[in-house]
Design a protein around this motif. Structure first.
Motif, short mmCIF file in Angstrom:
data_model
loop_
_atom_site.label_atom_id
_atom_site.label_comp_id
_atom_site.label_asym_id
_atom_site.label_seq_id
_atom_site.Cartn_x
_atom_site.Cartn_y
_atom_site.Cartn_z
N VAL A 1 0.84 -1.21 0.00
CA VAL A 1 0.00 0.00 0.00
C VAL A 1 0.87 1.25 0.00
O VAL A 1 0.55 2.25 -0.66
N GLN A 2 2.00 1.20 0.70
CA GLN A 2 2.90 2.36 0.72
C GLN A 2 3.46 2.65 -0.68
O GLN A 2 3.63 3.80 -1.07
N ASP A 3 3.71 1.57 -1.45
CA ASP A 3 4.16 1.75 -2.84
C ASP A 3 3.08 2.42 -3.69
O ASP A 3 3.36 3.27 -4.53
N VAL A 4 1.82 2.00 -3.46
CA VAL A 4 0.69 2.61 -4.19
C VAL A 4 0.60 4.09 -3.83
O VAL A 4 0.43 4.95 -4.70
N ALA A 5 0.74 4.40 -2.53
CA ALA A 5 0.69 5.81 -2.09
C ALA A 5 1.83 6.60 -2.73
O ALA A 5 1.63 7.73 -3.21
N ASP A 6 3.01 6.00 -2.79
CA ASP A 6 4.18 6.66 -3.37
C ASP A 6 3.98 6.97 -4.86
O ASP A 6 4.45 7.99 -5.37
N SER A 7 3.24 6.06 -5.54
CA SER A 7 3.01 6.25 -6.99
C SER A 7 2.14 7.47 -7.28
O SER A 7 2.07 7.93 -8.42
N CYS A 8 1.46 8.00 -6.26
CA CYS A 8 0.62 9.20 -6.44
C CYS A 8 1.46 10.45 -6.74
O CYS A 8 0.91 11.46 -7.18
N ARG A 9 2.75 10.38 -6.48
CA ARG A 9 3.63 11.53 -6.77
C ARG A 9 3.48 11.97 -8.23
O ARG A 9 3.54 13.15 -8.54
N THR A 10 3.32 10.98 -9.12
CA THR A 10 3.29 11.30 -10.55
C THR A 10 1.86 11.32 -11.09
O THR A 10 1.65 11.22 -12.30
N GLY A 11 0.88 11.41 -10.19
CA GLY A 11 -0.50 11.60 -10.65
C GLY A 11 -1.37 10.36 -10.50
O GLY A 11 -0.93 9.29 -10.07
N ALA B 1 -2.84 8.47 -12.77
CA ALA B 1 -2.66 7.34 -13.71
C ALA B 1 -1.74 6.28 -13.13
O ALA B 1 -2.06 5.08 -13.16
N THR B 2 -0.58 6.71 -12.60
CA THR B 2 0.35 5.72 -12.03
C THR B 2 -0.24 5.07 -10.78
O THR B 2 -0.01 3.89 -10.52
N ASN B 3 -1.02 5.83 -10.03
CA ASN B 3 -1.71 5.27 -8.86
C ASN B 3 -2.63 4.13 -9.29
O ASN B 3 -2.65 3.05 -8.68
N VAL B 4 -3.38 4.35 -10.36
CA VAL B 4 -4.31 3.33 -10.87
C VAL B 4 -3.54 2.10 -11.35
O VAL B 4 -3.92 0.96 -11.05
N ILE B 5 -2.44 2.31 -12.06
CA ILE B 5 -1.64 1.18 -12.58
C ILE B 5 -1.09 0.34 -11.43
O ILE B 5 -1.22 -0.89 -11.42
N PHE B 6 -0.51 1.02 -10.43
CA PHE B 6 0.06 0.30 -9.27
C PHE B 6 -1.04 -0.46 -8.51
O PHE B 6 -0.83 -1.59 -8.07
N GLY B 7 -2.20 0.19 -8.35
CA GLY B 7 -3.31 -0.43 -7.60
C GLY B 7 -3.82 -1.69 -8.29
O GLY B 7 -4.07 -2.71 -7.64
N LEU B 8 -3.98 -1.63 -9.61
CA LEU B 8 -4.45 -2.80 -10.36
C LEU B 8 -3.45 -3.94 -10.24
O LEU B 8 -3.83 -5.10 -10.04
N ALA B 9 -2.15 -3.60 -10.38
CA ALA B 9 -1.11 -4.63 -10.29
C ALA B 9 -1.14 -5.29 -8.91
O ALA B 9 -1.02 -6.52 -8.79
#
Length: 767
Positions: free
Chosen positions: A435-445, A447-455
């Motif tokens: 979950v912390q990785d998903v939160a971290d992916s929000c830095r770039t918006g 779209a990356t949050n959605v990609i990380f969450g689905l993965a």
């Protein structure tokens, strides 16, 4: 085959006694909760209202901040009333439609099953022993209809009572938060326990009474008796489907509408009283997560019991009329109630929570303690109620099973449930790296949050599927389909604790909402947020349990269906079966598409209404004017009632259409296909949504150095997390949880209608 240690009379006393103890325990917990008064003064009874030095008000940490202000307490009571009324009116509206369906489907069951022998009242040769004469098919039709109605009514009442308890407890949890996080936790957890024990005990008691009443007519025809009882599981699950889908659409339409306009566009906090959708959002937590979840787990429990009883009735237990061994599934559930009762005391009485960081470990300990104690309980139950050696029906042959093998079947299901729970927690709690990785992916918006969450969601499927696969292999190797049914029952044996933990989440969520709307201090809101964050993770664990047990339950029902329909083998290489497999695997996608789109279109109306109010009501943003909450509640109610019918019809009609036109072999393919694909989508959808939600909360809380670099609320990073959370809402609370009902419901419906399909089905292949 050897006698059992526990005499028949002992079993007949033990089961209702445990159920009554469970109901009594839930009433005691409710009494404790009701001692928190919703009146100014905040004491636990009418005499402690004064601010005496030795009274309860010593503990009111928030006195100096106005937390004990008369107006605040009155506001809490008002908000609670609004939430309770909204939830009650929605459920009554839903039950009107569901009631009409219930009557229509009951008539259908009677007509279809009665027509198997042309409504004949004379006896017939038994399905599994042609030398004996059994009760007529008309009797099966009548009693299946009665048990269907019993299951449906029990399911509806369970859901409704759960919702009532939750709306009774939410404001009380808020008020207790003034005395510290420990007091608030105990209030929320006790309220969850009321629901858990009430549902587990009433489900067991009603099933036990139904079996005894049916026995007065059926006498020695146990095969016919337990075939008729399968209607109980069908009734429970069909109501759960509408509760889950309808409640899920309601809660997420309100949630998405409130978040998108309130948090993203207007930059106001969650549960801000200026947001017109805020009451609808809090109502939704109760009708979706409480009433829907209660009905869902009740359905799983009823079906796994029915599947085990059907297989046992055509095994040595049923043939030799060994009542104690026959009632083994109910004895396991009875022991489960006592184990859960002891486990609950660990959270409410033996240990006290003093700090926020102790909340989540306490809830996790509940799962571990109940599983360890239940393992001992199952060993004792198996030793006293099952002969040392017996035979189990295995697709036309009788398989010899030892009692220790049966214990391992239940045990493997029980521990698989715990593994699924902890894997779910690892992937959805913001204490761990996924979950912390998903939160971290929000830095770039976003779209990356959605990609990380689905993965993350797809990856989280791996270990639960291996756990389910191992439990299926072990239990089937030892005790055939009966082994799988009792493994499912093992997973559900701690249902009272599971439900208590599950119901705790929405109650805490509501408590936080009430604190925000009543204008209570920041410190109180921090405490309710901590309770809510732990509740979010435990809700994901609860969904993991529900999905894992649904997989085992539907496989056990599938086995019972194949036996009852007289299918010797299901050959994947025949075109009849392969088309069924393909169509069955497609159904969860079709169903998910319907429910997701329903949430989307309902949320669209909600967003437009919330925007309209912000734009047209003068002084709303400034807090000088009140929003029109009722319109938003009405939008959610109307949308969910209208939108729950097509997905419900898809699930209920598919087995009927396939069975009548294509026959039992194609239907077997459809059931296998929907089970295989449905479990995967359900796990990934629930965990993706849970991870996005907790990634957002991780940024909002700012508890670690890493989290603070992503925040604060209102930053670009936080907005990206809110968008992820909003996409995940329908995944984790509508589509994901409803899918486990789809796979169970189609299987139990096929089992109930199996004699009709076997006799009159496959019309297209007869042309």
């Amino acid at each position: 085959m050897g006698a059992t240690i526990l005499p028949d009379l002992g079993a007949e006393i033990l089961i209702p006694l445990c159920a009554v103890i469970g109901i009594a325990f839930s009433l005691v917990q409710w009494m404790y909760v009701s001692q928190v008064k919703l009146s100014p003064g905040g004491g636990r009874d009418s005499n402690s209202g004064g601010a005496t030095k030795n009274g309860y008000n010593d503990y009111l940490i928030e006195d100096e901040e106005g937390g004990n202000d008369h107006n605040v307490v009155l506001r809490c009571a008002e908000i609670q009333t609004a939430i309770s009324e909204g939830a009650t009116s929605f459920l009554f509206t839903e039950y009107k439609y569901v009631g009409a369906f219930m009557v229509a489907f009951a008539i259908l069951i009677f007509l279809f099953l009665g027509s198997v022998e042309g409504f004949s009242t004379s006896g017939r040769a038994c399905t599994y022993d042609q030398t004996k004469i059994c009760k007529p098919a008309l009797a099966t039709a009548i009693f299946s209809t009665v048990s269907f109605l019993l299951g449906a009514i029990t399911s509806v009442v369970s859901g409704f009572l759960g919702m009532k308890i939750a709306t009774y407890a939410n404001a009380r949890t808020t008020l207790e938060a003034r005395k510290g996080v420990g007091k608030a936790f105990i209030t929320a957890f006790r309220s969850g326990a009321v629901m858990g024990f009430l549902l587990a005990s009433s489900g067991l008691l009603v099933l036990y009474i139904a079996i005894n009443l049916f026995k007065l007519y059926y006498g020695d025809d146990w095969g016919g008796l337990f075939e008729a009882i399968t209607g109980y599981g069908l009734g429970g699950s069909s109501m759960a489907l509408f509760g889950r889908v309808g409640g899920g659409i309601y809660t997420k339409a309100a949630d998405v509408g409130a978040d998108l306009v309130g948090k993203v566009e207007r930059n106001i906090p969650e549960d801000d009283p200026r947001n017109p959708a805020v009451i609808a959002d809090n109502v939704g937590d109760n009708v979706g997560d409480i009433a829907g979840m209660g009905s869902d787990l009740f359905g799983s429990y009823a079906e796994s019991s029915c599947a085990a009883l059907v297989v046992a009735s055509i095994s040595s237990f049923g043939i030799n009329h060994e009542l104690t061994a026959m009632l083994y599934p109910l004895i396991v559930s009875s022991i489960g109630i006592l184990v859960c009762l002891l486990t609950t005391l660990f959270a409410t009485d033996f240990f006290e929570i003093k700090a926020v960081k102790e909340i989540e470990p306490t809830l996790k300990r509940q799962l571990i303690i109940s599983t360890v104690l239940m393992t001992v309980g199952v060993a004792i139950a198996t030793w006293i109620s099952v002969p040392s050696s017996f035979t189990i029906f295995n697709f036309g042959t009788q398989k010899v099973v030892k009692n220790w093998q049966l214990f391992l079947c239940v045990g493997v299901g029980l521990w698989a449930g715990l593994i699924i729970g902890f894997v779910t927690e690892y992937y959805t709690s913001n204490a761990y790296s996924p979950v912390q990785d998903v939160a971290d992916s929000c830095r770039t918006g976003a779209a990356t949050n959605v990609i990380f969450g689905l993965a993350l969601g797809y990856k989280s499927v791996i270990i639960p599927i291996f756990a389910i696969a191992v439990s299926i292999f072990v239990s089937f190797s030892f005790a055939a389909m009966y082994g799988i049914a009792v493994a499912a029952l093992g997973m559900l044996s701690t249902i009272a604790t599971g439900l208590a933990i599950d119901a705790y989440g929405p109650i805490s969520d509501n408590a936080g909402g009430i604190a925000e709307m009543a204008g209570m201090s920041h410190r109180i809101r921090e405490r309710t947020d901590a309770l809510d964050a732990a509740g979010n993770t435990t809700a994901a664990i609860g969904k993991g349990f529900a999905i894992g047990s649904a997989a085992l339950v539907s496989l056990a029902l599938f086995g019972a269906f194949v036996s009852r329909a007289g299918i010797k083998t299901v050959d994947v290489l025949t075109p009849k079966v392969i088309i069924g497999l393909l169509v069955g695997a497609m159904l969860p996608y079709w169903f998910s598409a319907m429910t997701m789109k329903s949430v989307g279109s309902a949320a669209l109306k909600m967003v437009e209404e919330v925007r309209r109010q912000f734009n047209t009501i003068p002084g709303l943003m400034e807090g000088t004017a009140k929003p029109d909450y009722a319109t938003c509640v009405k939008i959610s109610t109307d949308a969910s009632i209208k939108e729950m019918i097509p997905p419900g019809a898809l699930v209920m009609l598919t087995p009927l259409i396939v069975g009548i036109f294509f026959g039992v072999e194609t239907l077997a393919g459809v059931l296998a296909g929907s089970l295989v694909s449905g479990v995967q989508i359900a796990i990934s959808a629930s965990n993706t949504g849970g991870a996005w939600d907790n990634a957002k909360k991780y940024i909002e809380a700012g508890a670690s150095e890493h989290a603070r670099t992503l925040g604060p609320k209102g930053s670009e990073c936080h907005k990206a997390a809110v968008i992820g959370d909003t996409i995940g809402d329908p995944l984790k609370d509508t589509s994901g949880p409803s899918l486990n009902i789809l796979i169970k419901l189609m299987a139990v419906e096929s089992l109930v209608f199996a004699p009709f399909f076997a006799t009159h089905g496959g019309l297209l292949f007869k042309i």
